[in-house]
Each structure stands twice: as structure tokens, then as C-alpha cells.
Design an enzyme around this catalytic site. Structure first.
Site, PDB file in Angstrom:
ATOM      1  N   CYS A   1     -25.131 -15.307  29.965  1.00 44.00           N
ATOM      2  CA  CYS A   1     -25.858 -13.987  29.364  1.00 44.00           C
ATOM      3  C   CYS A   1     -25.428 -13.734  28.953  1.00 44.00           C
ATOM      4  CB  CYS A   1     -26.761 -12.705  30.033  1.00 44.00           C
ATOM      5  SG  CYS A   1     -25.303 -13.042  31.580  1.00 44.00           S
TER       6      CYS A   1
ATOM      7  N   ASN B   1     -17.817 -15.822  38.346  1.00 43.12           N
ATOM      8  CA  ASN B   1     -19.057 -16.458  38.392  1.00 43.12           C
ATOM      9  C   ASN B   1     -18.516 -17.771  36.304  1.00 43.12           C
ATOM     10  OD1 ASN B   1     -18.625 -14.286  36.458  1.00 43.12           O
ATOM     11  ND2 ASN B   1     -21.083 -15.220  35.275  1.00 43.12           N
TER      12      ASN B   1
END
Lengths: 421, 421
Positions: free
Chosen positions: A361, A181
Site C-alpha cells: 500500500c 511487515n
């Protein structure tokens, strides 16, 4: 505004939203209700699940809908059985997976009434293997289970030697994301599953019945790779709606017939008891359309992003490309050594350009990227790295414009630093 | 179509959907991203959480958003600490709640590295108490934890004598829904929390530091009762968007400062680490508007449903009202002893009227209602009981019309049975 952070969030596409709308206020029935309008909603829901499953070469009954990829990743890890090696067939019996206690396993006896608990020290040794560059949702649960990280090479690809050396007779689950990611590197899952298959055959010869499952988080992959669970040889595969222009709060886990899972939440028994709670019908309808759209535009998007990537690499100046090989064409990690990426993000934002330093995050917690560290970047290189992820909101004009803006911001920033010296 | 099953699902209201729409495709950013548009989305999300929290007299930081009431109920039960009674202050230290293994507790030592596990037989004795008429999402998790059911009286109200007799020095968590999902009976939570307070004081005198928490599933209550967590004296309260004209797949758990929870899923650390995963922004925005609307129309709706209920009770024939007292005015359970409610549902559906036999998830499994059994109905009474739940889709004209239809269907059915004899 030029949005270049599609790996952290994608807008819900027009087609997806259009498909969802009727299920909010008209087709709002509880899929479990007895009357026909509710049964119709259930049928639509199951059809949507079928579309999602078919897109990866599976059946509706092979997937469980979750509230997102994080839950799906956590659910995948309930497949761990624990216990010690045995030559008899008892481990083939449908035992329930154990529940992790954060730092050790408790294994349940088969007889349910029994109030006994067994700690199985042996099951801590490499029962769980996970790629060191995994997303937090895999790393956190893997660490809780005493998992052992698998190294990556400087190019971000899995170190297959390290993987082989770490698979023990106790190993039950190996988790390797299909696409990273942060750097978009595509992992060779087919190769990994071949290695696993060989080990399984060898285990059977020795009468070891312990499971050896391959889980992969494919959150970032579905709109640029043609995924087929058989071809990849995965037992568990995580899908994410929010990264492919579907709604947030929806994901899915593919579960092969070899994997036995344990629910994280109990209740009404929806999703075959693996995920209770009234079905999020609009979310799943939207997810299914997003999946179909992703499949439809796979090749077109690949070509488009390859072209955009070339423009960026040609026109941008003074950067070092972090992810050179084996990565999705919509992922670029640009390292401006000596500069502060956090500052660059704000300067670019002032010019209407939105990029990131890595996983949202993680970024929000100001944590330094464990991925860039794992592929050998220095602290100053990590501090100077920008993640650019292209998506359907981008046009060629935008790409030309953004290269100018980035080049200007970089040279201004370099100039400022020189003057400061 | 006349929809009389609002307890199983409600349509998303126009206002709610309107508020959600911008967050799908425009304000789509990941709330954890660093740039301003994302920070704005995070601010909107937090504001929405604030509205939800304020509606029950709490702060945004007191609630955790979940994917629904089922997950919230399951999360509430992670508050159990386990362990044995102690007179020293150790149980006041922030220990992590244990993980249940399905039939016994494993308690974690405070030192995280430690691979030790403790089985605490004593903690099985009435550590968890739950009302026998709870929804499956509470019953399932409570049973898994070896919970003990509390009896209800014939009117569906909690048997306070039975409650008192079952609270032991080991009891940590008592779960009593504010409103029952099948018969709409409102439980006296304030009375229960007073009993709990007295026991806590008495425990402190004896140096017992074990927690004693009150959890309540308020899924059905938010749009007809004015809920205040302090007034009710609850430590944990479950809220549900899908039952109050908000979107499906969203819920919340209120957590008092006395309760320490453990995450069911691990990952990016959203919701203060208690519920990781990218926030379902549109869902929470919609939920917050649904809560505001519920509050705004509380009294109006109460009056409306009271009026509708009176019409139904006056005009309907040959029924026995199951829930006579202390129940929400939009809940009617009509018992037509000797008839088959399953069949009535289909006959009514043919006339465009939609009712149910009870909880949708239970009904779909053809399970006989444990609630109606608990309040002493015979099998034939249970088999002949219809649940009618009024809602915002209903008009007075509909109510008059539906009484005619129900009366006709019932008399036709009774006639058919007589002829069959």
C-alpha cells in the site's frame, strides 16, 4: 513465475478454498435466522471462530471478526478511555471509550442522555504510544489520536529505554506489532508486557486506576510463530487471514477482559455488538482452516525458510542484508546501494521474479519506506532495497534459480550504470 | 426444502462463484503491488467496481466498496457536517465531517493542528431524519446521532407531510430505504428528492448553505428494481451483495459529489482513503457479476414473482395480507392473527419450508418487529405475521406445494388452539 512477495499477499490454499466452497451456495443461510439450517451455519461459524481463537490460546468469545487487519487495528484503538487521572474508583466503572475527532479526544459523560462534551487536553500526552515502524493502519489511527512514536534500534528492535521514558501516568495503549511487515523483525512482546505489568503494579500503589493496554498487530506472524496471548501478555491482538493463505477481507481482533471497546459500525448487533453486519461465513471458515494449516506446518516451514534463506545469502552477490537479526526466516531485505529498487523490480519481473520494495500500500503511493528510514538507512540505501518474502509457493529449485537471476540482473544494472558514467 | 426467506440471505449463484474462483488462488496478488500481475488484478477490481457503479447510473469513482450494507450505511452518516447556520460561504469549504460522540456532535476546526473542539447544540435538532421503518443498521447510527424518525402511513409508505414538517434549517441528512427489508414496500424516493430540491432552492435564496442530503439503503432493491441514482435523486445509496446472489461481506456506497465523507477506518488509503484495507478482490468480482445478473433478469424475475405471488394469495387461506400495495412482488407478509408465528416457523420447518418473522438479526434477538408496529399492527397481529420472500431458488411447483403445506399447518394449529380452549 517465482513469487517472492508473500508478505503482501498469499494465495488461498487448496484446503482453505475447499472448506469455504459449501458455504457460498449450499450453507448460505443467514446465521441469525431462526430455522435449523441457519442455526447449523451459525454453529459452524462459531466453531471456526473457536479454532482461530484456540490457535492463540483464547476462546471464541475473546475474538471479534473483522473485514481484515486494518479494521481490527482501528477497532483496537477504540479501547482508549480518555479522561484524567483519578484516585477514586470511577474509572473502573464501565465507561464508554471516547471517539477521536482527528486531533483531540471528546470524552462522554457516563449519563447517556447528557448532550455535554468534554475536551481533555491532558489525555493527549502520550495516551497512545506506537512503534515508529508500524504498518500504516496502526500509524494512521495512532497519529489521529495524537499518539507518540516509540523509537527502534538500528536492528529494528524496539528501543525499550525510549518506551520506558515515554510511558506516563496518562498512557493507556501501547501498540507494537509482533512482526514488522517490511523487515520481518520480531519484537520482544513478553519483555514489553513485563515492563507494562510493573508499571501497572506501581500505578495501583499510587491509586491510579487508568488502564495500560498492549496491542499487537500479528498479521505477518501467524504462520511462522507459535502465538499465545497469555505468554505474550497482550490485551489486544490483530490477526489477518490474507497473509496466511486464507481469503482476503477477513481478520480478527483478540480482546482481553481488561479492554473495553467501542463499535466502529452499528447495526444488527453481530459479534456481540462490536461489529454489526451479516457474518462473512465462507471467509471465516476459510480463515479458520488457514490458521490450522499454519499451526500444523509451523516448524516445517521455519526449517524450510531457514534453509532457503541460507541459500540466498550464500549465493547472492554484492548486497547488504538489512535485517540481520531477530527477523522471520522468510523475510530478507537486500540492499543494493546505488541501484534503483523500483527499476530492479521491473527487470526481475521481466525474468519472471516478483519481489517488492516494501509494504504494497505504501509502495503504490511511491512513498519512501519509513521503516528503513527508522533503522538508519540512507536515502540511497532505501532506494536500493528489495524485500524478498518467501512462502509456500516456493521450492528449493526456485531459490537456486532466483539467485542466478537476481545476480545477473544486479551485475547488468551495475554495468549499465558504469557505462553511463 | 422450499426456501422462502430470500430477504435474509441468498445463495451465491453459479455464475458468481465461477467468476470469483480464479481470484482466490491464481489472481491472488495484492492490487497495490508494483508488478504487472498485481496491476492486472487491480484493473479487474476497478472494472468490477465500474460494472457495479454503471448498474445504478454512476462511475466507478463514485462508489466505495465496504464489507457490507451495514458498514455502507454507517459510512453514509459520516457525511454530516454539523455546525450552525451561516450566511457566508464558509460551509461550502471542504470541511471534514464531524465525529459523533454517541449523543452529541463535535465539529472540527479547519486547521488540523488545532486541538479545539466545538459542541454545537443546535445541530442536534433534526440534523438527521430517518424513516421509522429502517433497518437496524440505519436506525442504530441515526439514533446515535440524535436522529428524528419520520412516520410511515398504514400502508408502510413514508408520510410526506410528516417529512416536510420535520425538515428544519438544521437538517443535513435524510435516510429512507428504497425497499423495506420486512414488508418490501417501495418508497417514492423521486418524490422525496423533489421536495428536498425545493427546500435547497429556498434555502439558497435565504443564504443558507447547509447541505441537505438524501441517503437510501437499497440492499433489498437491486434485483427487482431498475435503479438510477440521478432519477432517484439520491446523494448516498447503499448496495448489498449478499441479498442479490453475490457473496456475503461485500457492499458498496454510492457517493454524489455533494457529499463529503469521513473514513471509519484509517490505513493504507485504499478506496481513495475512505476505506483502507487490502481489497477483497474475489468478493467484489462476485458482487459485480451478481449485479449484472440481477439487471439481466430484472423483468423476467418480476413477472415470475408476480405470478408466484398471485398463486400464493389465491391458494392460501385464512390470512390477512399485511403489505397490500407498493411492495416488491417477492415480498409477502401474511398475518395469521391469534397464531404464534415463531411456532409456525418451526412447524413449517418440519415440513421443509423456511420462512421468517422479519429481519433475521432482529428475529434472533426475539425483538418484536418495529416495522409492523409502525404500520399499525396490534401485538397479536405482529405475533402472528410471517414474512415470505421469494427468490431464484423457487419454482412454480414449489409455490403450489408450499401453499398446501402452509394451509395444512395453519388449520392444524387453529384446530389445536380450539381444542385447547
Amino acid at each position: 513465475m517465482i513469487y517472492l512477495d508473500h508478505a503482501s499477499s498469499t494465495p488461498v490454499s487448496e484446503k482453505v478454498l475447499k472448506a469455504m466452497l459449501p458455504y457460498f451456495s449450499e450453507e448460505f443461510f443467514n446465521p441469525s435466522s431462526a430455522y435449523l439450517p441457519a442455526k447449523k451455519v451459525l454453529a459452524d461459524y462459531e466453531e471456526a471462530k473457536g479454532k482461530i481463537a484456540h490457535s492463540i490460546g483464547a476462546k471464541a468469545s475473546d475474538i471479534v471478526i473483522t473485514a481484515g487487519a486494518t479494521e481490527a487495528n482501528n477497532l483496537a484503538f477504540t479501547s482508549i478511555q480518555g479522561g484524567s487521572i483519578t484516585n477514586d474508583s470511577s474509572t473502573l466503572e464501565p465507561t464508554r471509550p471516547p471517539v477521536f475527532t482527528g486531533d483531540s479526544f471528546c470524552r462522554r459523560r457516563l449519563d447517556d442522555g447528557e448532550h455535554a462534551l468534554e475536551l481533555d487536553e491532558s489525555s493527549v500526552s502520550n495516551t497512545v504510544l506506537y512503534l515508529e515502524t508500524e504498518h500504516d493502519s496502526v500509524r494512521a489511527i495512532a497519529k489521529r489520536l495524537g499518539g507518540t512514536p516509540i523509537k527502534v534500534l538500528k536492528n529494528g528492535m524496539i528501543d525499550l529505554k525510549d518506551l520506558k521514558s515515554k510511558i506516563t501516568n496518562e498512557t493507556e495503549l501501547i501498540s507494537v506489532s509482533l512482526v514488522n511487515n517490511e523487515i520481518g523483525v520480531i519484537q520482544p512482546l513478553a519483555e514489553i508486557s513485563t515492563i507494562i505489568r510493573e508499571i501497572k503494579i506501581e500505578r495501583l500503589k499510587r491509586g491510579i486506576k487508568r488502564q495500560l493496554l498492549l496491542h499487537s498487530d500479528a498479521s505477518q506472524a501467524l504462520n511462522l510463530l507459535d502465538i499465545n496471548v497469555s505468554r505474550l501478555g497482550v490485551d489486544l491482538l490483530t490477526l489477518n487471514s490474507a497473509k496466511i493463505y486464507g481469503p482476503k477481507g477477513v481478520g480478527a481482533l483478540y480482546i482481553s477482559h481488561d479492554a473495553r471497546l467501542k463499535p466502529l459500525v452499528l447495526g444488527g448487533g453481530q459479534e456481540k455488538g462490536l461489529r454489526s453486519g451479516t457474518e462473512n461465513v465462507p471467509g471465516v471458515i476459510g480463515f479458520s482452516v488457514a490458521v490450522e494449516e499454519a499451526k500444523k506446518h509451523l516448524n516445517g516451514n521455519r526449517k524450510k525458510y531457514a534453509k532457503f534463506k541460507k541459500i540466498l545469502l550464500d549465493e547472492l552477490q554484492g548486497y547488504k542484508l538489512v535485517n540481520r537479526k531477530n527477523s522471520l526466516d522468510n523475510f530478507l531485505v537486500l540492499c543494493y546501494d546505488g541501484l534503483d529498487a523500483e527499476r530492479l523490480i521491473f527487470l526481475l519481473e521481466e525474468r519472471g521474479v516478483y519481489v517488492s520494495t516494501g509494504a504494497a500500500c505504501a509502495a503504490s503511493k511511491g512513498v519512501r519506506s519509513h521503516v528503513l528510514k527508522a533503522i538508519g538507512l540512507s536515502d540511497s540505501e532505501i532506494a536500493g532495497s528489495l524485500r524478498v518474502t518467501l512462502g509456500e509457493t516456493n521450492t528449493e529449485e526456485q531459490i537456486h534459480e532466483v539467485t542466478k537471476i537476481i545476480n545477473e540482473v544486479i551485475s547488468e544494472e551495475r554495468g549499465r550504470l558504469l557505462r553511463a558514467v
